[in-house]
Design a protein around this motif. Structure first.
Motif, PDB file in Angstrom:
ATOM      1  N   LEU A  41     -13.022  -3.095  -4.972  1.00  0.00           N
ATOM      2  CA  LEU A  41     -11.731  -3.656  -4.559  1.00  0.00           C
ATOM      3  C   LEU A  41     -11.637  -3.717  -3.038  1.00  0.00           C
ATOM      4  O   LEU A  41     -11.260  -4.739  -2.462  1.00  0.00           O
ATOM      5  CB  LEU A  41     -10.593  -2.812  -5.139  1.00  0.00           C
ATOM      6  CG  LEU A  41      -9.187  -3.246  -4.759  1.00  0.00           C
ATOM      7  CD1 LEU A  41      -8.875  -4.619  -5.334  1.00  0.00           C
ATOM      8  CD2 LEU A  41      -8.173  -2.233  -5.259  1.00  0.00           C
ATOM      9  N   PHE A  42     -12.029  -2.591  -2.399  1.00  0.00           N
ATOM     10  CA  PHE A  42     -11.940  -2.558  -0.941  1.00  0.00           C
ATOM     11  C   PHE A  42     -12.868  -3.581  -0.311  1.00  0.00           C
ATOM     12  O   PHE A  42     -12.504  -4.276   0.641  1.00  0.00           O
ATOM     13  CB  PHE A  42     -12.294  -1.156  -0.429  1.00  0.00           C
ATOM     14  CG  PHE A  42     -11.224  -0.131  -0.740  1.00  0.00           C
ATOM     15  CD1 PHE A  42     -10.012  -0.517  -1.291  1.00  0.00           C
ATOM     16  CD2 PHE A  42     -11.429   1.210  -0.481  1.00  0.00           C
ATOM     17  CE1 PHE A  42      -9.022   0.420  -1.580  1.00  0.00           C
ATOM     18  CE2 PHE A  42     -10.447   2.148  -0.763  1.00  0.00           C
ATOM     19  CZ  PHE A  42      -9.249   1.751  -1.319  1.00  0.00           C
ATOM     20  N   THR A  46      -5.172  -3.086  -3.359  1.00  0.00           N
ATOM     21  CA  THR A  46      -5.723  -2.150  -2.371  1.00  0.00           C
ATOM     22  C   THR A  46      -4.640  -1.200  -1.894  1.00  0.00           C
ATOM     23  O   THR A  46      -4.849   0.013  -1.807  1.00  0.00           O
ATOM     24  CB  THR A  46      -6.286  -2.938  -1.176  1.00  0.00           C
ATOM     25  OG1 THR A  46      -7.258  -3.846  -1.642  1.00  0.00           O
ATOM     26  CG2 THR A  46      -6.914  -2.008  -0.160  1.00  0.00           C
ATOM     27  N   LYS A  47      -3.483  -1.777  -1.609  1.00  0.00           N
ATOM     28  CA  LYS A  47      -2.362  -0.961  -1.141  1.00  0.00           C
ATOM     29  C   LYS A  47      -1.979   0.084  -2.193  1.00  0.00           C
ATOM     30  O   LYS A  47      -1.747   1.257  -1.892  1.00  0.00           O
ATOM     31  CB  LYS A  47      -1.187  -1.881  -0.808  1.00  0.00           C
ATOM     32  CG  LYS A  47      -0.032  -1.178  -0.122  1.00  0.00           C
ATOM     33  CD  LYS A  47       1.172  -1.149  -1.013  1.00  0.00           C
ATOM     34  CE  LYS A  47       2.198  -0.160  -0.494  1.00  0.00           C
ATOM     35  NZ  LYS A  47       3.164   0.182  -1.504  1.00  0.00           N
ATOM     36  N   LYS A 101      -3.860   1.357  -4.530  1.00  0.00           N
ATOM     37  CA  LYS A 101      -4.915   2.371  -4.604  1.00  0.00           C
ATOM     38  C   LYS A 101      -4.751   3.386  -3.478  1.00  0.00           C
ATOM     39  O   LYS A 101      -4.859   4.595  -3.685  1.00  0.00           O
ATOM     40  CB  LYS A 101      -6.290   1.701  -4.465  1.00  0.00           C
ATOM     41  CG  LYS A 101      -6.744   1.003  -5.718  1.00  0.00           C
ATOM     42  CD  LYS A 101      -7.476   1.955  -6.639  1.00  0.00           C
ATOM     43  CE  LYS A 101      -7.919   1.225  -7.890  1.00  0.00           C
ATOM     44  NZ  LYS A 101      -8.220   2.146  -8.983  1.00  0.00           N
ATOM     45  N   ILE A 102      -4.533   2.872  -2.287  1.00  0.00           N
ATOM     46  CA  ILE A 102      -4.463   3.770  -1.132  1.00  0.00           C
ATOM     47  C   ILE A 102      -3.236   4.678  -1.240  1.00  0.00           C
ATOM     48  O   ILE A 102      -3.317   5.878  -1.017  1.00  0.00           O
ATOM     49  CB  ILE A 102      -4.462   2.950   0.175  1.00  0.00           C
ATOM     50  CG1 ILE A 102      -5.856   2.362   0.388  1.00  0.00           C
ATOM     51  CG2 ILE A 102      -4.045   3.813   1.356  1.00  0.00           C
ATOM     52  CD1 ILE A 102      -5.969   1.446   1.573  1.00  0.00           C
ATOM     53  N   TRP A 103      -2.127   4.077  -1.628  1.00  0.00           N
ATOM     54  CA  TRP A 103      -0.901   4.896  -1.713  1.00  0.00           C
ATOM     55  C   TRP A 103      -0.975   5.880  -2.880  1.00  0.00           C
ATOM     56  O   TRP A 103      -0.233   6.855  -2.909  1.00  0.00           O
ATOM     57  CB  TRP A 103       0.341   4.005  -1.804  1.00  0.00           C
ATOM     58  CG  TRP A 103       0.726   3.477  -0.449  1.00  0.00           C
ATOM     59  CD1 TRP A 103       0.028   2.592   0.305  1.00  0.00           C
ATOM     60  CD2 TRP A 103       1.855   3.857   0.334  1.00  0.00           C
ATOM     61  NE1 TRP A 103       0.653   2.375   1.500  1.00  0.00           N
ATOM     62  CE2 TRP A 103       1.791   3.128   1.551  1.00  0.00           C
ATOM     63  CE3 TRP A 103       2.939   4.713   0.133  1.00  0.00           C
ATOM     64  CZ2 TRP A 103       2.743   3.247   2.552  1.00  0.00           C
ATOM     65  CZ3 TRP A 103       3.905   4.832   1.130  1.00  0.00           C
ATOM     66  CH2 TRP A 103       3.802   4.111   2.331  1.00  0.00           C
ATOM     67  N   ARG A 107      -3.233   7.842  -3.338  1.00  0.00           N
ATOM     68  CA  ARG A 107      -3.884   9.061  -2.857  1.00  0.00           C
ATOM     69  C   ARG A 107      -2.883  10.187  -2.593  1.00  0.00           C
ATOM     70  O   ARG A 107      -3.266  11.351  -2.560  1.00  0.00           O
ATOM     71  CB  ARG A 107      -4.597   8.786  -1.534  1.00  0.00           C
ATOM     72  CG  ARG A 107      -5.826   7.936  -1.662  1.00  0.00           C
ATOM     73  CD  ARG A 107      -6.365   7.695  -0.274  1.00  0.00           C
ATOM     74  NE  ARG A 107      -7.408   6.687  -0.283  1.00  0.00           N
ATOM     75  CZ  ARG A 107      -7.943   6.203   0.814  1.00  0.00           C
ATOM     76  NH1 ARG A 107      -7.532   6.608   1.992  1.00  0.00           N
ATOM     77  NH2 ARG A 107      -8.883   5.287   0.745  1.00  0.00           N
ATOM     78  N   ILE A 108      -1.634   9.813  -2.369  1.00  0.00           N
ATOM     79  CA  ILE A 108      -0.650  10.842  -2.037  1.00  0.00           C
ATOM     80  C   ILE A 108      -0.465  11.732  -3.258  1.00  0.00           C
ATOM     81  O   ILE A 108      -0.202  11.249  -4.354  1.00  0.00           O
ATOM     82  CB  ILE A 108       0.692  10.193  -1.649  1.00  0.00           C
ATOM     83  CG1 ILE A 108       0.462   9.144  -0.562  1.00  0.00           C
ATOM     84  CG2 ILE A 108       1.669  11.247  -1.179  1.00  0.00           C
ATOM     85  CD1 ILE A 108       1.625   8.217  -0.400  1.00  0.00           C
ATOM     86  N   TYR A 126      -2.197   3.884   5.417  1.00  0.00           N
ATOM     87  CA  TYR A 126      -1.035   3.610   4.560  1.00  0.00           C
ATOM     88  C   TYR A 126      -0.206   2.411   5.033  1.00  0.00           C
ATOM     89  O   TYR A 126       0.163   1.540   4.256  1.00  0.00           O
ATOM     90  CB  TYR A 126      -0.160   4.857   4.462  1.00  0.00           C
ATOM     91  CG  TYR A 126      -0.866   5.970   3.736  1.00  0.00           C
ATOM     92  CD1 TYR A 126      -0.954   5.955   2.349  1.00  0.00           C
ATOM     93  CD2 TYR A 126      -1.505   6.982   4.429  1.00  0.00           C
ATOM     94  CE1 TYR A 126      -1.640   6.954   1.676  1.00  0.00           C
ATOM     95  CE2 TYR A 126      -2.189   7.976   3.777  1.00  0.00           C
ATOM     96  CZ  TYR A 126      -2.258   7.963   2.385  1.00  0.00           C
ATOM     97  OH  TYR A 126      -2.947   8.926   1.723  1.00  0.00           O
ATOM     98  N   VAL A 171      -2.309  -1.179   5.661  1.00  0.00           N
ATOM     99  CA  VAL A 171      -2.551  -1.992   4.462  1.00  0.00           C
ATOM    100  C   VAL A 171      -1.243  -2.567   3.937  1.00  0.00           C
ATOM    101  O   VAL A 171      -1.177  -3.709   3.470  1.00  0.00           O
ATOM    102  CB  VAL A 171      -3.305  -1.191   3.378  1.00  0.00           C
ATOM    103  CG1 VAL A 171      -2.436  -0.143   2.744  1.00  0.00           C
ATOM    104  CG2 VAL A 171      -3.832  -2.136   2.300  1.00  0.00           C
TER     105      VAL A 171
END
Lengths: 177, 289, 425
Positions: free
Chosen positions: A17-18, B274-275, B277-279, B281-282, C240, C243
């Motif tokens: 995805l990244f 992507t956003k 997925k990243i968020w 992580r919290i 955070y 993105v």
């Protein structure tokens, strides 16, 4: 802070995805840059204005150099005298910096007409006609000397004055371009 | 949502006020009817044969008074236009005499037209053009399809944003050409002027320019024109031609726009995940946007 | 821009350079590790969108300036030359022209967000005032940019707006003559407007740097309107918010492209495709949509000088807002009564914009006056008094609690486009 239980499969999917997002972003940026580069190239108007120009040789007297423009570039049309042709033809081609016989720089049977670009091949200044050691051209900027065939003989210029594309449409008329 | 409700309410109030204020106007301008255009919408393309017909109407009728200064002969052969061949363009250009010069003797001279030349103006200058037309200057046609419009009131101007209705100018020009009428609806028309339903103020200096059968269209295999040789058809064809003249890059623009937007939607989708997925992580993450 | 950085480059060359010019550390501390409140909603992405738009406008603008000619005889045709002959010229011009509108769409959302969440309140007063300065510079830039194509609206817009200054008693006429460089709008005017139109965006960029600097002293406000206390309240800017901002920018770009590619002249005026003619004024002259609310305020006042003062005052009053609002609670989310007045204010601004595009006659004038009254009353009467009388909701103990305790602001994004004062005359 990845969860300990995360499987390897999920890792791969995330990485994909990244990478996909990064790649798409890069493609977007590259396509956005292209118009900014492309606009620097000559526009349609400039290209169209570069259509061939015709020039009547009749009023050019022997020994005279006439200046004209094609695509905004300066062109010399030189009506050479017999002596000038003779010295140009008799020059030892092998001794030249940019070896070129006079015959390939003029049209067959029209050796009195020399048509060359009018900017010095060193850095673009306009050489002075009927001047210099070879009575061809002398560039006032850095002292390049051209002969009566427009060939480089002395000074810093690396090549001869180029011959633009042209042809005789009649006995006394040329079309440049 | 509260936001939406309030904005809708504001819109309604303004619409109401507008309606009342509109009613105060004594005479209303006639609204040009909408036409079907091949170049409308996100995938719009010019109809080459229509542009060629429209060009013929312009050349044989309009060009007697109206200049089209920004149109070069070469444009007629360029992509996204009427699609004349290079040979046709050259031949057409050579039928015109172009003023050039000065030559070495300092004289202006006339030469044969070249594809790079612009369409020559029928008058030497604006004053001459006005003088020859009873004091009214015939407007230049280069961008006239974009320079003309008609008012779109609430809520239609908002609707246009979504439906991509952008053909106000061509609809107006078509309506104007069809808007001549002997019945002046009580409007007093001075001598040398004409009544037109769609012209602002209804009094126009241009006499009815087109009549049925006036311009001969190219005949098909059966010896007849593919489209009727009527004022209505002429008007639509010349309007389409003027739209192209005003916006010669229209096809390219719409094509590029589709590609750009389609790609950006994909990119937005990728970024959205992507956003997420990243968020994710919290550690104490709940349902945060 | 948050001052001291603990950033240490990995490479020896990096460390050598960093000890001489600590720019990477500055970027690292400001845009990588900078602690942002974790509860920011999508309205907070408009800062990033605006930064993107500024860069986009400068890039397309610099390129257009390579082809544009600032001369009254050539300007109109040079723009059409860009549209017809320059490679991708049509795209660059439509992106630039519509980009100006998009810039204002974004800035109005950005301002409305600041108004709603009390972002102008202590300790962010200077940040807010710098924002007002950017807004003024944007307006000046947009106005002068609209003059450059030298169409009828360009010419008459320039005439009308410069004539505003003639309302000033005594010096007005002289100022206007100096603005024009002549006795009417003409070639000197066009030339200096081009020069200034090129200059001002870089001044905007300069003030934006100050704006971001001032932002990074207290850090971002947030939907809860309470300051960050512990690390649990914040998240690092990268990845955070980078993105999240990137996603928002791309969504905004889709909206932008819809205009630039499909309805590029929707926000413009047909009259501006007629070359400037000092002898004929278009029958219905209006400014660009983003000026319409202020134009309506100008016309609502029957006196010339007072009208001009009201118009400039409607922007100048924003400077004093931090001291006009008496509420101790920052975020509008905890002020039910304020919310009503705020949304009426937004609707009022939209109606003002719509009225600005209508002829100044009959009911329109009366409506304009009513709306102008509310516009000023909001700042001078409602906000000073409301804080003294309203009953506010209890504030969460911390940002973390605001996020985890309630389902919060998840739905905030849906309304972001609808809130933009997007009108057309």
């Amino acid at each position: 802070m990845t969860d300990v239980a995360t499987t390897a499969a999920e890792h791969t999917r995330r990485d994909f995805l990244f990478i996909a997002t990064g790649a798409a972003g890069a493609v977007a940026a590259a396509s956005a840059i292209w118009p900014f580069v492309s606009q620097m190239a000559p526009d349609a108007d400039t290209i169209a204005a570069g259509a061939p120009v015709e020039f009547d040789l009749t009023p050019v007297a022997e020994g005279q150099i006439v200046k004209l423009f094609w695509r905004g570039k300066l062109i010399f049309v030189r009506h050479r005298t017999k002596t000038e042709i003779k010295t140009a033809v008799e020059t030892d081609v092998a001794s030249l910096r940019d070896p070129e016989a006079d015959s390939v720089r003029v049209k067959a049977g029209k050796s009195q007409w020399l048509v060359v670009y009018g900017n010095c091949t060193h850095l673009g200044c306009v050489p002075l006609g009927n001047d210099g050691a070879f009575n061809g051209w002398l560039c006032p900027c850095h002292g390049s000397v051209f002969d009566t065939s427009g060939r480089i003989r002395q000074g810093p210029a690396p090549t001869n004055l180029p011959v633009p594309p042209y042809e005789f449409v009649s006995d006394q008329k040329i079309r440049i371009g | 949502m509260k936001t939406f409700k309030l904005i809708a309410a504001a819109a309604l109030v303004s619409g109401f006020l507008g309606g009342v204020a509109q009613a105060q106007h004594a005479h209303e301008l006639a609204i040009p009817p909408r036409n079907e255009w091949s170049f409308a919408g996100p995938f719009g393309k010019f109809d080459k044969t229509q542009l060629q017909r429209g060009f013929k109407v312009y050349k044989e009728v309009c060009a007697n008074c109206h200049s089209i200064n920004l149109l070069a002969f070469r444009n007629l052969g360029e992509a996204g236009g009427p699609g004349f061949s290079q040979g046709q363009v050259k031949a057409l250009a050579s039928t015109f005499k172009i003023k050039d010069g000065p030559n070495d003797a300092g004289d202006m001279f006339e030469r044969e037209g070249r594809p790079a030349d612009r369409w020559p103006s029928p008058f030497p200058n604006k004053q001459a053009a006005a003088a020859a037309n009873g004091g009214a200057l015939p407007p230049d046609f280069s961008v006239i399809a974009k320079a003309r419009t008609y008012p779109r009131d609430f809520p239609w101007f908002l609707v246009d944003m979504f439906t991509q209705y952008q053909e106000h100018g061509v609809d107006y020009i078509t309506a104007l050409l069809l808007g001549y009428s002997d019945d002046t609806h009580g409007v007093e028309v001075p001598a040398g002027k004409y009544y037109n339903t769609y012209f602002p103020g209804n009094i126009i200096s241009m006499p009815k320019p087109l009549n049925d059968g006036q311009v001969e269209y190219i005949k098909g295999a059966d010896g007849r024109s593919q489209v009727p040789e009527t004022v209505e058809q002429y008007s639509k064809d010349v309007s389409a031609f003027l739209m192209w003249a005003a916006e010669p890059q229209l096809e390219k623009r719409k094509e590029t726009g589709f590609k750009a937007i389609a790609f950006l939607i994909v990119l937005a989708g990728l970024l959205y995940f992507t956003k997420k997925k990243i968020w994710a992580r919290i550690e104490d993450h709940h349902s945060q946007a | 821009m948050s001052g001291h950085s603990t950033y240490v480059p990995k490479s020896a060359i990096g460390r050598w350079f960093e000890s001489r010019l600590p720019i990477m550390g500055l970027i690292h501390s400001s845009f990588v590790v900078f602690p942002n409140p974790r509860n920011l909603n999508y309205y907070w992405t408009f800062g990033g969108i605006l930064a993107f738009m500024l860069v986009s406008q400068i890039l397309t603008g610099v390129v257009l300036a390579m082809h544009y000619v600032a001369n009254v005889d050539l300007a109109f045709n040079s723009v059409e030359h860009i549209m017809r002959d320059v490679n991708y010229g049509w795209m660059l011009r439509y992106l630039h022209a519509n980009g100006a509108s998009m810039f204002f769409v974004a800035v109005y959302v950005h301002i409305a967000r600041g108004l709603y969440y009390g972002s102008y309140k202590e300790p962010r007063e200077v940040l807010w005032i710098l924002g007002v300065i950017i807004f003024l510079l944007m307006m000046a830039t947009a106005f002068m940019g609209y003059v450059l194509p030298w169409g009828q609206m360009s010419f008459w817009g320039a005439t009308v707006i410069t004539n505003l200054f003639s309302a000033l008693p005594g010096v007005g006429e002289t100022i206007v003559t100096y603005l024009w460089g002549g006795f009417s709008v003409g070639n000197p005017t066009l030339n200096r407007f081009f020069s200034l139109h090129y200059l001002l965006p870089f001044m905007i960029a300069g003030v934006v740097v100050l704006h971001v600097w001032a932002l990074h002293v207290p850090g971002s406000n947030n939907p809860a309107g309470i300051e960050k206390k512990t690390d649990k309240d914040t998240l690092p800017f990268h990845p955070y918010f980078t993105v999240k901002d990137a996603f928002a920018v791309v969504c905004f770009l889709i909206f932008f492209c819809w205009f630039a590619f499909y309805i590029p002249n929707y926000l413009g005026h047909a009259d501006n495709y007629i070359e400037a003619n000092p002898a004929v004024t278009p029958s219905h002259i209006v400014p660009e949509w983003y000026f319409l609310p202020f134009y309506a305020i100008l016309r609502a006042v029957p006196d010339k000088l007072l009208g001009v003062l009201a118009m400039f005052g409607s922007i100048a009053i924003l400077v004093f807002l931090p001291w006009l609002d008496s509420s101790k609670v920052r975020s509008g989310s905890y002020r039910p009564a304020f919310q009503v007045f705020f949304w009426v204010f937004v609707a009022n601004a939209i109606v003002l914009g719509w009225l600005g595009g209508k002829p100044p006659e009959g009911l329109y004038v009366h409506a304009s006056r009513l709306c102008t009254l509310y516009y000023f009353a909001y700042f001078i009467v409602i906000l000073p008094l409301l804080g003294k009388f309203e009953r506010t909701r209890p504030l969460p103990a911390s940002i973390a609690e605001a996020v985890l305790g309630t389902s919060g602001s998840a739905s905030a994004m849906a309304g972001s486009v609808a809130a933009s004062p997007n009108t057309k005359g």
